[in-house]
Design an enzyme around this catalytic site. Structure first.
Site, PDB file in Angstrom:
ATOM      1  N   GLY A  11       0.764  -0.755   0.214  1.00  0.00           N
ATOM      2  CA  GLY A  11      -0.052   0.308   0.264  1.00  0.00           C
ATOM      3  C   GLY A  11       0.046   1.291  -0.380  1.00  0.00           C
ATOM      4  N   ASP A 141     -10.266   9.891  11.731  1.00  0.00           N
ATOM      5  CA  ASP A 141     -10.799   9.347  10.257  1.00  0.00           C
ATOM      6  C   ASP A 141     -10.976   7.932   9.826  1.00  0.00           C
ATOM      7  OD1 ASP A 141      -9.578  10.130   7.399  1.00  0.00           O
ATOM      8  OD2 ASP A 141      -8.120  10.018   7.636  1.00  0.00           O
TER       9      ASP A 141
HETATM   10  P1  ADP Z   1      -1.784   6.626   4.922  1.00  0.00           P
HETATM   11  O1  ADP Z   1      -2.191   7.658   6.160  1.00  0.00           O
HETATM   12  O2  ADP Z   1      -1.516   7.372   3.986  1.00  0.00           O
HETATM   13  O3  ADP Z   1      -4.016   6.533   4.673  1.00  0.00           O
HETATM   14  P2  ADP Z   1      -2.493   3.636   5.545  1.00  0.00           P
HETATM   15  O4  ADP Z   1      -1.820   3.486   6.964  1.00  0.00           O
HETATM   16  O5  ADP Z   1      -3.972   3.667   5.706  1.00  0.00           O
HETATM   17  O6  ADP Z   1      -1.738   5.399   5.667  1.00  0.00           O
HETATM   18  O7  ADP Z   1      -2.143   3.091   4.687  1.00  0.00           O
HETATM   19  C1  ADP Z   1      -1.865   2.990   3.541  1.00  0.00           C
HETATM   20  C2  ADP Z   1      -2.916   1.222   2.490  1.00  0.00           C
HETATM   21  O8  ADP Z   1      -1.826  -0.206   3.207  1.00  0.00           O
HETATM   22  C3  ADP Z   1      -4.483   0.827   3.285  1.00  0.00           C
HETATM   23  O9  ADP Z   1      -5.176   1.552   3.007  1.00  0.00           O
HETATM   24  C4  ADP Z   1      -3.630  -0.696   2.906  1.00  0.00           C
HETATM   25  O10 ADP Z   1      -4.431  -1.225   2.134  1.00  0.00           O
HETATM   26  C5  ADP Z   1      -2.504  -1.125   3.106  1.00  0.00           C
HETATM   27  N1  ADP Z   1      -2.168  -1.214   4.668  1.00  0.00           N
HETATM   28  C6  ADP Z   1      -1.524   0.014   5.570  1.00  0.00           C
HETATM   29  N2  ADP Z   1      -1.267  -1.023   6.430  1.00  0.00           N
HETATM   30  C7  ADP Z   1      -1.399  -2.587   6.766  1.00  0.00           C
HETATM   31  C8  ADP Z   1      -1.622  -3.330   7.863  1.00  0.00           C
HETATM   32  N3  ADP Z   1      -0.931  -3.120   8.699  1.00  0.00           N
HETATM   33  N4  ADP Z   1      -1.772  -4.352   7.229  1.00  0.00           N
HETATM   34  C9  ADP Z   1      -2.359  -4.781   5.562  1.00  0.00           C
HETATM   35  N5  ADP Z   1      -2.413  -3.609   4.761  1.00  0.00           N
HETATM   36  C10 ADP Z   1      -1.928  -2.126   5.360  1.00  0.00           C
END
Ligand code: ADP
Ligand code: MG
Length: 278
Positions: A11, A141
């Site tokens: 991601g 959020d």
């Molecule tokens: P942001 O702060 O930019 O929104 P996120 O923490 O939501 O970042 O992570 C972005 C993307 O990465 C998520 O929408 C997901 O698809 C993937 N992702 C993030 N953390 C995890 C995790 N712990 N396990 C699996 N996928 C993850």
């Protein structure tokens, strides 16, 4: 840092990529947030430190677990090691369901709802967890992109990037988020409180039923007007009246009248999902 073997990128976030990694000592899989702090402003750095400090406090079965962080000064990178959620994020699951013309079952929805309420309860009133008591934490959020699923399809609340510890005052100001899940009080008073998280969760659960956010608009102001009216379309006959009523409570326009997690967790259907009556 080379305790972990890098695998594929899963991601991309606002601060950098998320990569799947394998711990060399035991082969266990984790998710690693990889952040280049050279590109960050002073404010962003502070936000990141705040996020990590919040995550450390939260240990709960339905909250994405934070394990540790590494700082690689040579390359100006920060690595945050988290629990890996095999099922990905709920936004992707919703998109897939839409594409395949599939629906979440009523039972699935109650289950996810119950788990997320428990996770939110831990944030707002947290004293229950192993981590012990901590000041109330607002997520700020909540949206399908920030809810993850593990291999058993359990919900995990994640991405606490925008949350901040409540500083004793009822309202914690300044907010940037996705307008679909924005609460009426945020629009009218630019104020966010614990009930705003409840509203956003109500929107997420409604979206699980219809695969669309409950409030939409062609323009920002049309969306705002619809949110402030707070009228939601009835659900298809696949879902019970009980579920609809529950979401209506979570989507009460007046935040004072919107129930908190303590009240919502008393619902028999929720208690049943969490096996609280045995
Ligand atoms: P942001 O702060 O930019 O929104 P996120 O923490 O939501 O970042 O992570 C972005 C993307 O990465 C998520 O929408 C997901 O698809 C993937 N992702 C993030 N953390 C995890 C995790 N712990 N396990 C699996 N996928 C993850
Ligand atoms: Mg996110």
């Amino acid at each position: 840092m080379d305790l972990y073997e890098p695998l594929n990128v899963i991601g991309s976030g606002s601060f950098g990529v998320i990569r799947k990694v394998r711990r060399k000592s035991d082969g266990k899989i984790f998710a690693r947030k990889e952040i280049d702090y050279r590109k960050m402003s002073e404010r962003e750095r502070k936000q990141l430190v705040a996020e990590v400090n919040i995550l450390r406090e939260l240990r709960h079965p339905y909250i994405v677990r934070y394990f540790e962080r590494h700082i690689d000064r040579e390359n100006s990178m920060i690595y945050i090691i988290m629990e890996y959620c095999e099922g990905g994020d709920l936004a992707a699951v919703v998109r897939k369901a839409k594409k395949l013309g599939k629906r979440f079952s009523e039972d699935q929805i109650w289950n996810l709802l119950a788990q997320l309420l428990l996770a939110l309860h831990e944030c707002h009133h947290g004293a229950s967890g192993k981590s012990g008591p901590h000041p109330p934490i607002l997520h700020r959020d909540i949206k399908p992109d920030n809810v993850f699923l593990d291999s058993q399809n359990n919900a995990k609340l994640g991405d606490f990037g925008l949350s901040r510890l409540m500083d004793g005052s009822d309202f914690a100001r300044t907010y940037v988020g996705t307008p679909f899940y924005m609460s009426p009080e945020l629009i009218s008073e630019s104020a966010y409180n614990a009930k705003s998280d409840i509203w956003a969760l109500g929107c997420v659960v409604y979206e699980l039923c219809t695969l669309e956010p409950p409030f939409q608009g062609k323009t920002q102001s049309q969306l705002a007007a619809r949110i402030q009216r707070g009228v939601i379309e009835p659900l298809s006959r696949d879902y019970s009246r009980e579920l609809f009523q529950f979401m209506r409570e979570m989507l009460r326009v007046k935040h004072e009248r919107r129930p908190c997690t303590t009240i919502l967790l008393e619902h028999p259907r929720i208690r049943q999902c969490l096996h609280l009556d045995q």
